[in-house]
Motif scaffolding. Structure first.
Motif: not given
Length: 173
Positions: A137-157
């Motif tokens: 599932v994570a590998s199916a993300l584009s590099p831009t999507e992965a950056e957005v999701v990673t940033g979102f989860l870090r900010h949520m943390s």
């Protein structure tokens, strides 16, 4: 309630537009957490272990992968448990064959704890397929999507790790 059983706006108000999208994201995150908790419960049940036991194994696997050793005190500090509780946990995991006590490689007065090869195989067997699905599932993300999701989860943390002041304790300038 929406089709997924979420109360619309219960915590976040009833503003239309962007806030509605944000509430949808938070509801999806909540659903993910419920799924993750259910998976952890199934894993504990399958392996006949408690939550702290599994977490201890995870920390020991991580340390081993990084080439670090862990003393019982180090592991207890990571788990946030007392020395007595750590001793009980280690005894239980040694008895079940998941970890072993060994002499420290450089401090002959100290002991370290390490996972056994059998526990590594058991964890990989129990969780391997699920981890592969998650990686897919994570590998199916584009590099831009992965950056957005990673940033979102870090900010949520960060949002969750912030301790709020108790009501009435706020300083007024």
């Amino acid at each position: 309630m929406d089709a997924d059983g979420h109360a619309r706006g219960y915590w976040y108000g009833k503003d239309p537009g962007q806030k509605e999208l944000a509430v949808g994201v938070l509801n999806a995150l909540r659903d993910y957490r419920v799924s993750e908790q259910a998976m952890r419960k199934r894993t504990r049940s399958s392996m006949l272990m408690g939550e702290k036991d599994l977490l201890a194994l995870r920390y020991l696997f991580e340390a081993e992968a990084d080439g670090r050793v862990m003393k019982p005190k180090d592991l207890g500090d990571r788990l946030g448990i007392t020395s007595a509780s750590m001793t009980t946990l280690i005894d239980r995991l040694v008895e079940s064959g998941h970890i072993r006590r060994e002499p420290h490689p450089t401090d002959r007065r100290a002991l370290i704890v390490r996972p056994t090869p059998a526990s590594d195989q058991e964890v990989r067997h129990t969780l391997g397929a699920m981890h592969r699905r998650m990686l897919d599932v994570a590998s199916a993300l584009s590099p831009t999507e992965a950056e957005v999701v990673t940033g979102f989860l870090r900010h949520m943390s960060e949002a969750l790790d912030t301790i709020d002041e108790e009501p009435g304790e706020a300083t007024h300038s």
